[in-house]
Design an enzyme around this catalytic site. Structure first.
Site, PDB file in Angstrom:
ATOM      1  N   GLU A  25      27.515  -9.289  48.167  1.00  0.00           N
ATOM      2  CA  GLU A  25      28.663 -10.431  47.578  1.00  0.00           C
ATOM      3  C   GLU A  25      29.946 -10.138  47.858  1.00  0.00           C
ATOM      4  O   GLU A  25      30.437  -8.972  47.579  1.00  0.00           O
ATOM      5  CB  GLU A  25      28.248 -10.793  46.351  1.00  0.00           C
ATOM      6  CG  GLU A  25      29.056 -11.998  45.699  1.00  0.00           C
ATOM      7  CD  GLU A  25      28.437 -12.598  44.501  1.00  0.00           C
ATOM      8  OE1 GLU A  25      27.514 -12.149  43.732  1.00  0.00           O
ATOM      9  OE2 GLU A  25      29.027 -13.431  43.830  1.00  0.00           O
ATOM     10  N   GLU A 176      21.407 -19.733  41.950  1.00  0.00           N
ATOM     11  CA  GLU A 176      21.563 -20.054  40.465  1.00  0.00           C
ATOM     12  C   GLU A 176      22.083 -21.316  40.051  1.00  0.00           C
ATOM     13  O   GLU A 176      22.922 -21.494  39.535  1.00  0.00           O
ATOM     14  CB  GLU A 176      22.518 -18.940  39.659  1.00  0.00           C
ATOM     15  CG  GLU A 176      21.788 -17.730  39.910  1.00  0.00           C
ATOM     16  CD  GLU A 176      22.360 -16.510  39.140  1.00  0.00           C
ATOM     17  OE1 GLU A 176      23.253 -16.461  38.508  1.00  0.00           O
ATOM     18  OE2 GLU A 176      21.617 -15.297  39.035  1.00  0.00           O
ATOM     19  N   TYR A 244      17.300  -9.365  36.134  1.00  0.00           N
ATOM     20  CA  TYR A 244      18.283  -8.205  35.812  1.00  0.00           C
ATOM     21  C   TYR A 244      17.540  -7.775  34.400  1.00  0.00           C
ATOM     22  O   TYR A 244      17.195  -8.467  33.543  1.00  0.00           O
ATOM     23  CB  TYR A 244      19.696  -8.712  35.719  1.00  0.00           C
ATOM     24  CG  TYR A 244      20.601  -9.029  36.754  1.00  0.00           C
ATOM     25  CD1 TYR A 244      20.981  -8.079  37.705  1.00  0.00           C
ATOM     26  CD2 TYR A 244      20.818 -10.350  37.034  1.00  0.00           C
ATOM     27  CE1 TYR A 244      21.741  -8.124  38.861  1.00  0.00           C
ATOM     28  CE2 TYR A 244      21.510 -10.767  38.323  1.00  0.00           C
ATOM     29  CZ  TYR A 244      21.813  -9.481  39.161  1.00  0.00           C
ATOM     30  OH  TYR A 244      22.600  -9.770  40.195  1.00  0.00           O
ATOM     31  N   GLU A 295      17.944 -11.345  43.500  1.00  0.00           N
ATOM     32  CA  GLU A 295      18.739 -10.394  42.795  1.00  0.00           C
ATOM     33  C   GLU A 295      17.882  -9.790  41.727  1.00  0.00           C
ATOM     34  O   GLU A 295      17.130 -10.376  40.791  1.00  0.00           O
ATOM     35  CB  GLU A 295      19.945 -11.356  42.135  1.00  0.00           C
ATOM     36  CG  GLU A 295      20.829 -11.989  42.987  1.00  0.00           C
ATOM     37  CD  GLU A 295      22.071 -12.818  42.525  1.00  0.00           C
ATOM     38  OE1 GLU A 295      22.334 -12.165  41.381  1.00  0.00           O
ATOM     39  OE2 GLU A 295      22.648 -13.574  43.016  1.00  0.00           O
ATOM     40  N   GLN A 362      23.571  -4.584  43.512  1.00  0.00           N
ATOM     41  CA  GLN A 362      24.371  -5.031  44.820  1.00  0.00           C
ATOM     42  C   GLN A 362      24.559  -3.718  45.715  1.00  0.00           C
ATOM     43  O   GLN A 362      24.335  -2.948  45.193  1.00  0.00           O
ATOM     44  CB  GLN A 362      25.628  -5.725  44.812  1.00  0.00           C
ATOM     45  CG  GLN A 362      25.274  -7.035  44.023  1.00  0.00           C
ATOM     46  CD  GLN A 362      26.350  -8.316  44.327  1.00  0.00           C
ATOM     47  OE1 GLN A 362      27.090  -8.060  45.357  1.00  0.00           O
ATOM     48  NE2 GLN A 362      26.437  -9.089  43.430  1.00  0.00           N
TER      49      GLN A 362
HETATM   50  O1  AHR Z   1      25.171  -9.970  41.176  1.00  0.00           O
HETATM   51  C1  AHR Z   1      26.369 -10.733  40.199  1.00  0.00           C
HETATM   52  C2  AHR Z   1      25.979 -12.045  39.981  1.00  0.00           C
HETATM   53  O2  AHR Z   1      24.797 -12.357  39.290  1.00  0.00           O
HETATM   54  C3  AHR Z   1      25.687 -12.869  41.100  1.00  0.00           C
HETATM   55  O3  AHR Z   1      26.869 -13.449  41.765  1.00  0.00           O
HETATM   56  C4  AHR Z   1      24.931 -14.193  40.450  1.00  0.00           C
HETATM   57  O4  AHR Z   1      23.992 -14.976  41.279  1.00  0.00           O
HETATM   58  C5  AHR Z   1      24.267 -13.254  39.259  1.00  0.00           C
HETATM   59  O5  AHR Z   1      24.683 -14.136  38.277  1.00  0.00           O
END
Ligand code: AHR
Length: 507
Positions: A25, A176, A244, A295, A362
């Protein structure tokens, strides 16, 4: 002693190589001073991209890279990133309130597609659907994919240096959309998706369109969205999921309790996969759509990455903002992060029939990164090594595993002793075993059923003296892989907080 049976006659599915994908990103230090150093840089580069990262990504057969966001995608106008670099506008980055950085648009569509060509990966674009119109995105697809010399945008692409189309196959329709991507309800987004997807799908052949999905354990979102999308069969091939693992103590000095808490959180992705897949199947969409976990990874508190000390290295993390002292969301990665990566990839393998693609968040200088870089420095994290040691699973047929591995019980958490997956490809069986115990070695006997194995095997091991170990600019090889080919009778010892991949010929 744990016995794991590997059922040679019970294949689950082929693990799509794209399960081992990446995400880059325009945020913090991912692009600028991460993958991109500039064509005139003294840092060894190929057409402006950091050579070391290109070589290392080639070495792990990186299959796909998602770009340009994340949240950044939702303010991105693709037209800002084409044409002569000196004419490209500087814009406010989505994240500027966090770190004051602006977006120079030096890396745009041509550069990013070139990066993907250099590493041998497919690009996966996330389209902005909140600040643009369906026609704008139709134009981006046209610009990228129309054959040479056909449309005006194909001619513009040629004028800008790429006669041949980029053939971008994977397109995310928003990111998102329950949050930064429009703050919509599931129903609102479903209607938007229908508008964008029908036009995008009609613009080029063979696109795989990915529907923005739930965050973590939000079970309402997929239900609300898929209910409305169910009739749009041919316009959706993937349902996204973001997952996450929350903050479980300090990324470097976590306690034993936090080690297990982190792993417990990570392992819960399996439930999210099963629940989301349940919605796909429930609406009868499994014939054309699978999950895209675009993600995933550990999201620790920031401030432990090397950019915190950049000025000591003579590097300014954000030359256009003196107040910026470190790369946003940059975190160090220890053996704990490597264990999360191995256990997560094992889960993806074991649910290969449900998952089309997954991209870890990332790539560099950010959350759960494979690389940490700055100026001339570039190191691999333990997570990179996990991708390296598990790459033989890509495209392999995953086999069911059963057996007893017991659980580690803590006051509020329990985790299995061992995370595992097995696959067969090109006449070889590959088994990855992650010992989730922080303190005890795991003695494992692999029992192949309906299959006979050679009596030698290759053992690739990722281990380190201390679970808190990580690689740094000063000690770039502290955590590394060891490889050994030796006699094999099914017995494998996996040291605590370590990962072992065993590969043996199937006779
Ligand atoms: O990975 C960081 C951020 O986390 C991304 O931009 C977003 O899609 C998510 O909330």
């Amino acid at each position: 002693m744990f016995k794991l049976h590997i059922h040679g006659d019970d294949p689950i599915a082929v693990a799509a190589p794209e399960l081992y994908g990446h995400f880059a990103e325009h945020i913090g230090g991912v692009i600028y001073d991460g993958i991109w150093v500039g064509k005139d840089s003294e840092v060894p580069n190929i057409e402006g991209f950091r050579k070391e990262i290109i070589e290392k990504l080639r070495a792990i057969d990186a299959p796909v890279v998602r770009w340009p966001g994340g949240c950044f995608a939702e303010i991105y106008d693709w037209r800002d990133g084409i044409g002569p670099v000196e004419d490209r506008p500087t814009r406010i980055n989505w994240w500027w309130k966090n770190d004051g950085r602006y977006e120079p648009n030096t890396v745009g569509t041509h550069e990013f597609c070139r990066f993907c060509q250099l590493i041998g990966a497919e690009p996966y674009f996330a389209a902005n659907i909140t600040a643009t119109t369906p026609l704008d995105i139709r134009d981006w697809v046209d610009y990228c994919n129309s054959p040479a010399g056909t449309t005006s945008l194909a001619k513009l692409r040629e004028q800008n240096g790429s006669k041949e189309p980029f053939n971008v196959k994977y397109w995310g329709v928003g990111n998102e959309t329950w949050g930064g991507g429009g703050n919509m309800t599931g129903e609102m987004y479903a209607h938007e998706y229908r508008k964008y997807s029908v036009i995008m799908d009609n613009t080029a052949e063979g696109l795989e369109l990915i529907c923005s999905g739930a965050n973590h354990a939000d079970w309402h979102w997929p239900n609300d969205t898929l209910r409305i999308l169910e009739p749009s069969e041919k316009h959706m091939s993937g349902l996204s999921l973001h997952f996450y693992c929350g903050q479980a103590g300090h990324p470097l000095t976590f306690t034993e309790e936090e080690w297990y808490r982190q792993l417990r959180q990570a392992l819960d992705i399996e439930r999210a996969i099963q629940r989301n897949w349940g919605f796909v199947v429930g609406y009868g969409m499994e014939k054309w759509a699978r999950l895209v976990i675009d993600e995933w990874g550990c999201w620790h508190r920031g401030g432990t990455g090397p950019s915190t000390h950049m000025k000591e290295y003579g590097i300014d993390p954000a030359p256009n903002n003196p107040d910026c002292v470190e790369n946003l969301f940059e975190q160090q990665s220890t053996m704990r992060d490597a264990m999360v990566a191995a256990a997560t990839l094992n889960i993806f393998n074991n649910h290969a029939e449900k998952i089309r693609m997954a991209t870890v968040a990332q790539l560099v200088n950010n959350l759960h990164a494979l690389f940490l870089s700055g100026g001339e420095h570039c190191i691999c994290t333990p997570t990179y090594h996990v991708f390296d040691m598990m790459k033989s699973h890509m495209g392999g047929t995953v086999l069911r595993i059963s057996g007893s591995h017991g659980t580690i019980e803590r006051d509020r958490y329990s985790v299995p002793n061992v995370s595992s997956s097995a696959s067969v490809k090109d006449g070889k069986l590959t088994v990855t075993l992650a010992n989730l115990s922080m303190t005890e070695a795991a003695e494992i006997t692999l029992c192949p059923d309906a299959m006979e194995l050679a009596d030698t095997a290759e053992f690739i091991t990722l281990t380190s003296a201390d679970p808190h170990d990580c690689n740094t600019f000063e000690e770039p090889e502290k955590v590394h892989l060891t490889r050994e080919t030796r006699a094999f009778d099914g017995a494998v010892t996996v040291p605590p907080c370590s990962v072992v991949t065993v590969t043996a010929d199937v006779k």
